[in-house]
Scaffold this motif. Structure first.
Motif, PDB file in Angstrom:
ATOM      1  N   GLN A 107      49.351  56.254  32.012  1.00 22.53           N
ATOM      2  CA  GLN A 107      48.129  57.233  31.847  1.00 22.53           C
ATOM      3  C   GLN A 107      47.242  56.592  31.453  1.00 22.53           C
ATOM      4  N   ILE A 108      47.186  56.124  30.432  1.00 25.66           N
ATOM      5  CA  ILE A 108      46.022  55.579  29.629  1.00 25.66           C
ATOM      6  C   ILE A 108      45.589  54.026  30.342  1.00 25.66           C
ATOM      7  N   SER A 109      46.357  53.354  30.446  1.00 22.47           N
ATOM      8  CA  SER A 109      46.242  52.086  30.928  1.00 22.47           C
ATOM      9  C   SER A 109      45.896  51.779  32.329  1.00 22.47           C
ATOM     10  N   HIS A 110      46.527  52.332  33.148  1.00 27.25           N
ATOM     11  CA  HIS A 110      46.387  52.102  34.858  1.00 27.25           C
ATOM     12  C   HIS A 110      45.009  52.371  35.174  1.00 27.25           C
ATOM     13  N   LYS A 111      44.241  53.236  34.764  1.00 26.40           N
ATOM     14  CA  LYS A 111      42.799  53.458  35.321  1.00 26.40           C
ATOM     15  C   LYS A 111      42.159  52.036  34.753  1.00 26.40           C
ATOM     16  N   HIS A 112      42.318  51.722  33.697  1.00 28.51           N
ATOM     17  CA  HIS A 112      41.581  50.356  33.251  1.00 28.51           C
ATOM     18  C   HIS A 112      42.121  49.230  34.017  1.00 28.51           C
ATOM     19  N   ILE A 113      43.241  49.062  34.272  1.00 28.16           N
ATOM     20  CA  ILE A 113      43.847  47.870  34.850  1.00 28.16           C
ATOM     21  C   ILE A 113      43.302  47.905  36.623  1.00 28.16           C
ATOM     22  N   ILE A 114      43.460  49.112  37.068  1.00 29.73           N
ATOM     23  CA  ILE A 114      42.757  49.079  38.426  1.00 29.73           C
ATOM     24  C   ILE A 114      41.182  48.828  38.520  1.00 29.73           C
ATOM     25  N   ALA A 115      40.625  49.504  37.504  1.00 26.63           N
ATOM     26  CA  ALA A 115      39.359  48.860  37.346  1.00 26.63           C
ATOM     27  C   ALA A 115      38.949  47.295  37.489  1.00 26.63           C
ATOM     28  N   GLU A 116      39.650  46.754  36.547  1.00 30.71           N
ATOM     29  CA  GLU A 116      39.611  45.272  36.230  1.00 30.71           C
ATOM     30  C   GLU A 116      40.129  44.756  37.647  1.00 30.71           C
ATOM     31  N   ILE A 117      41.143  45.174  38.173  1.00 32.39           N
ATOM     32  CA  ILE A 117      41.486  44.346  39.680  1.00 32.39           C
ATOM     33  C   ILE A 117      40.521  44.732  40.439  1.00 32.39           C
ATOM     34  N   GLY A 118      39.794  45.799  40.699  1.00 34.24           N
ATOM     35  CA  GLY A 118      38.697  45.872  41.663  1.00 34.24           C
ATOM     36  C   GLY A 118      37.423  45.196  41.224  1.00 34.24           C
ATOM     37  N   ARG A 119      37.288  45.089  40.094  1.00 35.45           N
ATOM     38  CA  ARG A 119      36.005  43.850  39.635  1.00 35.45           C
ATOM     39  C   ARG A 119      36.581  42.433  40.023  1.00 35.45           C
ATOM     40  N   LEU A 120      37.846  42.114  39.737  1.00 34.95           N
ATOM     41  CA  LEU A 120      37.981  40.828  40.155  1.00 34.95           C
ATOM     42  C   LEU A 120      38.078  40.653  41.818  1.00 34.95           C
ATOM     43  N   LYS A 121      38.466  41.564  42.427  1.00 34.82           N
ATOM     44  CA  LYS A 121      38.447  41.701  43.942  1.00 34.82           C
ATOM     45  C   LYS A 121      36.995  41.195  44.403  1.00 34.82           C
ATOM     46  N   GLU A 122      36.060  42.207  43.881  1.00 40.61           N
ATOM     47  CA  GLU A 122      34.710  41.814  44.232  1.00 40.61           C
ATOM     48  C   GLU A 122      34.214  40.512  43.896  1.00 40.61           C
ATOM     49  N   TYR A 123      34.492  39.822  42.708  1.00 41.84           N
ATOM     50  CA  TYR A 123      34.109  38.755  42.308  1.00 41.84           C
ATOM     51  C   TYR A 123      34.659  37.832  43.594  1.00 41.84           C
ATOM     52  N   ALA A 124      36.078  37.720  43.715  1.00 41.09           N
ATOM     53  CA  ALA A 124      36.490  36.834  44.627  1.00 41.09           C
ATOM     54  C   ALA A 124      35.862  36.852  45.865  1.00 41.09           C
ATOM     55  N   LYS A 125      35.556  38.068  46.462  1.00 42.46           N
ATOM     56  CA  LYS A 125      34.711  38.121  47.731  1.00 42.46           C
ATOM     57  C   LYS A 125      33.224  37.340  47.778  1.00 42.46           C
ATOM     58  N   LYS A 126      32.867  37.563  46.459  1.00 36.85           N
ATOM     59  CA  LYS A 126      31.269  37.229  46.291  1.00 36.85           C
ATOM     60  C   LYS A 126      31.289  35.700  46.355  1.00 36.85           C
ATOM     61  N   ILE A 127      32.154  35.080  45.378  1.00 39.63           N
ATOM     62  CA  ILE A 127      32.101  33.670  45.276  1.00 39.63           C
ATOM     63  C   ILE A 127      32.457  33.097  46.498  1.00 39.63           C
ATOM     64  N   ASP A 128      31.734  31.854  46.953  1.00 38.91           N
ATOM     65  CA  ASP A 128      31.734  31.472  48.331  1.00 38.91           C
ATOM     66  C   ASP A 128      32.711  30.070  48.249  1.00 38.91           C
ATOM     67  N   ASN A 129      34.170  30.498  47.947  1.00 43.18           N
ATOM     68  CA  ASN A 129      35.019  29.188  47.934  1.00 43.18           C
ATOM     69  C   ASN A 129      35.867  29.293  49.091  1.00 43.18           C
ATOM     70  N   GLY A 130      35.596  29.942  50.197  1.00 45.61           N
ATOM     71  CA  GLY A 130      36.229  29.773  51.243  1.00 45.61           C
ATOM     72  C   GLY A 130      37.705  30.627  51.147  1.00 45.61           C
ATOM     73  N   TYR A 131      37.789  31.612  50.286  1.00 43.00           N
ATOM     74  CA  TYR A 131      39.173  32.073  50.174  1.00 43.00           C
ATOM     75  C   TYR A 131      39.560  32.959  51.344  1.00 43.00           C
ATOM     76  N   ARG A 132      40.992  32.619  51.816  1.00 40.65           N
ATOM     77  CA  ARG A 132      41.213  33.346  52.931  1.00 40.65           C
ATOM     78  C   ARG A 132      42.202  34.577  52.646  1.00 40.65           C
ATOM     79  N   TYR A 133      42.665  34.525  51.437  1.00 42.72           N
ATOM     80  CA  TYR A 133      43.574  35.502  50.733  1.00 42.72           C
ATOM     81  C   TYR A 133      43.009  36.033  49.513  1.00 42.72           C
ATOM     82  N   ILE A 134      43.186  37.550  49.057  1.00 43.88           N
ATOM     83  CA  ILE A 134      43.297  37.780  47.810  1.00 43.88           C
ATOM     84  C   ILE A 134      44.481  38.307  47.600  1.00 43.88           C
ATOM     85  N   ILE A 135      45.223  37.828  46.560  1.00 46.66           N
ATOM     86  CA  ILE A 135      46.676  38.354  46.179  1.00 46.66           C
ATOM     87  C   ILE A 135      46.786  39.012  44.911  1.00 46.66           C
TER      88      ILE A 135
END
Length: 189
Positions: free
Chosen positions: A95-123
């Motif tokens: 209950q304590i950690s999931h909300k923070h972990i999910i937010a961090e994962i969301g931040r990293l997803k957005e980062y991966a989409k913004k950097i232009d490294n030609g990523y085909r997948y986010i895993i």
């Protein structure tokens, strides 16, 4: 699964499975071979639980200073021993950690989409992908499975814990058969 993630032509794959199944190995191998960006929920958890991390103070308030190492870091072995032997404490930590972990994962997803490294997948490599509701944020769910004895061997070596402690961990995890109900792909490792 939502298909709106593909707007950037990046397919989002969630990989899950029980401890020692080889989730990280599969995630990293696939990312290397197919130009993917791996987000590790375990690494996100480490980040939010370190001193100054988003969940650090909340976890100490909930579990006490006895979970701290001499350097002030949360001792994950001590915390693990507490939560893997007490369902209510495990649920409290989630209950304590999931909300923070999910937010961090969301931040990293957005980062991966913004950097232009030609990523085909986010895993997203997440042991609790289903339990945390992250499966609703991906295009595909892959569930990794492995023989129980092989998983035990891996976890004992990786985490430096006893067979008894590893079995205790396994006993509180969502059974493979339940995870498989969400799978778009099952990988036997």
């Amino acid at each position: 699964m939502t298909q709106s993630n593909s707007a950037n032509n990046i397919k989002i794959i969630g990989i899950t499975g029980n401890s020692g199944s080889g989730k990280s190995y599969i995630a990293n191998k696939f990312a290397l071979e197919e130009n993917g960006f791996v987000i590790s929920a375990d690494e996100a958890a480490h980040k939010v639980m370190k001193p100054g991390g988003a969940a650090y103070i909340e976890i100490i308030k909930a579990f006490g200073e006895e979970i701290l190492s001499e350097t002030g870091c949360i001792n994950r072995k001590i915390l693990g021993a507490i939560v893997f032997s007490n369902k209510e404490k495990r649920e409290l930590l989630e209950q304590i950690s999931h909300k923070h972990i999910i937010a961090e994962i969301g931040r990293l997803k957005e980062y991966a989409k913004k950097i232009d490294n030609g990523y085909r997948y986010i895993i997203i490599d997440a042991p609790l992908l289903i339990e945390a509701g992250l499966h609703d944020t991906v295009d595909e769910v892959w569930v990794v499975n492995a023989d129980v004895e092989k998983r035990l061997e891996r976890v004992i070596i990786r985490d430096g814990i006893s067979r008894e402690d590893a079995i205790k961990r396994f006993s509180v995890q969502t059974p493979f058969e339940e995870l498989a109900k969400y799978a778009d792909r099952i990988i036997e490792n």
